[in-house]
Design an enzyme around this catalytic site. Sequence first.
Site, mmCIF file in Angstrom:
data_model
loop_
_atom_site.group_PDB
_atom_site.id
_atom_site.type_symbol
_atom_site.label_atom_id
_atom_site.label_comp_id
_atom_site.label_asym_id
_atom_site.label_seq_id
_atom_site.Cartn_x
_atom_site.Cartn_y
_atom_site.Cartn_z
ATOM 1 N N HIS A 75 -18.865 -25.023 2.688
ATOM 2 C CA HIS A 75 -18.657 -24.470 4.054
ATOM 3 C C HIS A 75 -19.498 -23.213 4.653
ATOM 4 O O HIS A 75 -19.684 -23.195 5.584
ATOM 5 C CB HIS A 75 -17.105 -24.236 4.446
ATOM 6 C CG HIS A 75 -16.728 -22.955 3.832
ATOM 7 N ND1 HIS A 75 -15.923 -23.171 2.568
ATOM 8 C CD2 HIS A 75 -16.651 -22.014 3.869
ATOM 9 C CE1 HIS A 75 -15.685 -21.855 2.001
ATOM 10 N NE2 HIS A 75 -16.025 -21.110 3.078
ATOM 11 N N ASP A 90 -15.888 -29.047 -1.398
ATOM 12 C CA ASP A 90 -16.264 -27.867 -0.974
ATOM 13 C C ASP A 90 -17.542 -27.245 -1.825
ATOM 14 O O ASP A 90 -17.212 -25.952 -2.145
ATOM 15 C CB ASP A 90 -15.072 -27.044 -0.662
ATOM 16 C CG ASP A 90 -15.582 -25.783 0.451
ATOM 17 O OD1 ASP A 90 -16.594 -25.805 0.800
ATOM 18 O OD2 ASP A 90 -14.779 -24.852 0.774
ATOM 19 N N SER A 103 -16.537 -16.199 0.119
ATOM 20 C CA SER A 103 -16.852 -17.929 -0.208
ATOM 21 C C SER A 103 -17.993 -18.151 -1.158
ATOM 22 O O SER A 103 -19.117 -17.641 -0.773
ATOM 23 C CB SER A 103 -16.932 -18.573 1.166
ATOM 24 O OG SER A 103 -15.502 -18.616 1.799
#
Length: 467
Positions: free
Chosen positions: A67, A98, A176
């Site tokens: 992402h 992901d 992230s």
Amino acid sequence: MKKILLILFILCATLFGDQITIQNSVVKVFASIALPDYKYPYQTSKISQFSASGAIISNNRILTSAHVVSGARFIEIQKENDPKKYVATVKYISNQADLAILEVRDKNFFIGTIPLKISEEIKTHDEVTVLGYPLGGNTISTTTGVVSRIEYQNYAWSGSYLLAIQIDAAINAGNSGGAVVNDKNELVGIAMMKLTKTSNIGYIVPSIIINTFLEDIKDGIVNGFNFDSIVLENITNDSQKKFYGLNKRSGVLISYVGIDEKLLKADDILLKIDGKDIANDGTIKTKYGRVNFNLQFHTKQLSESVKLKILRDKNELTIEYPLKRVTPLINKEFGKEPRYIIYGGFIFAPLTKNYLESIGLSANSLNMLFYQKNKTVDYQEPVVWLQTIFPSEVNRGYYSDSYILVRVNGIKVRSFKHLVNILDNMTDKYTVFEFLEKRKVILDTKKAKNSLNKIMKIYNLKNDRRE
């Protein structure tokens, strides 16, 4: 049941023991990403700037979250204590898990860096450290915590049901893709998502999923993880067990199979997978404790198979079950511009999870019950009449509330591509649209087609479609 929203985040952290070593293994990622608009698909994607984190692993590769870089038009990488930014590209991406691998053009970037060793040895109560570049500063940051749970979760980015590790280390926007390491500075996961409105509940992609992804890309292709069209049901009622002749055995019931399934049938009961007993709640014993039996699928490649022991009509059978990945009826798209077609001022598009999310809905079981549709040989992709209409004389008096298209002039619409073909070749005097919601809309075909240029000029549209 109260909904708990999982949101994506971007991680960062700074270790204290072996600080210099571990800092050289974590990078900052800068990405210019095109954000497609599925609610208004005729609009050009907006370009937004994001920063996140990544981890250097073997063979000069940078591991990060999908992402973080999905839809990226330009990516740069920066090391700690180095003002220079290096251009990078996405080499492999698994939106399903992901995860993504970045490739840096200038190999001088890796001078002085140390790749992180990946370890699958992790258990609850283990201490972990999260490293990355969250918002609030420019240098590397570290937070520490412990492993709270190791269990299956729906990943926020893809919706895929995969193994995840819950940790209580603080993770914030910007983390992230950052590294999560154990006390030996070994990579045990990649920071992925957190729960909103809670204190320090975050989730990471565990190394066992990372290793399956890395094994997958060895042939240069991302095949992904097993995903089938089977619907399962836990067996918890004594009458259920007696009805199916389960007796003292345990297992889970197959309540539905899609058209892609050839070996398993509805009312089969899964008893064992690769020799491991499946409990009535669908879990098996693993080195992480009891987790969902799908872990046995998700540690193998799509070219492999598992051995299933099933109960069918009260008789035990053993089958060799090949892994596969099927596309659901309502799919989620990644890294592409949304498809659409304008006809008589109406906008039609494939019904995707992207569109449902854009209008605040979801493709959960309640939606599927409402649509009462399953994937069949002649029905591969649902089409929706978008809420937006370009008002004109030809469509006066009509409105849409995201209705699902079923037929055009009596022809059952099989997919978006099929609809485009129907409309382009329409010669009947009237174009009649029939919807699942029992609505019928009628346009004068000649007027609808002739109105296109005027509508495009009035509303400043560049194209009438994207296929």
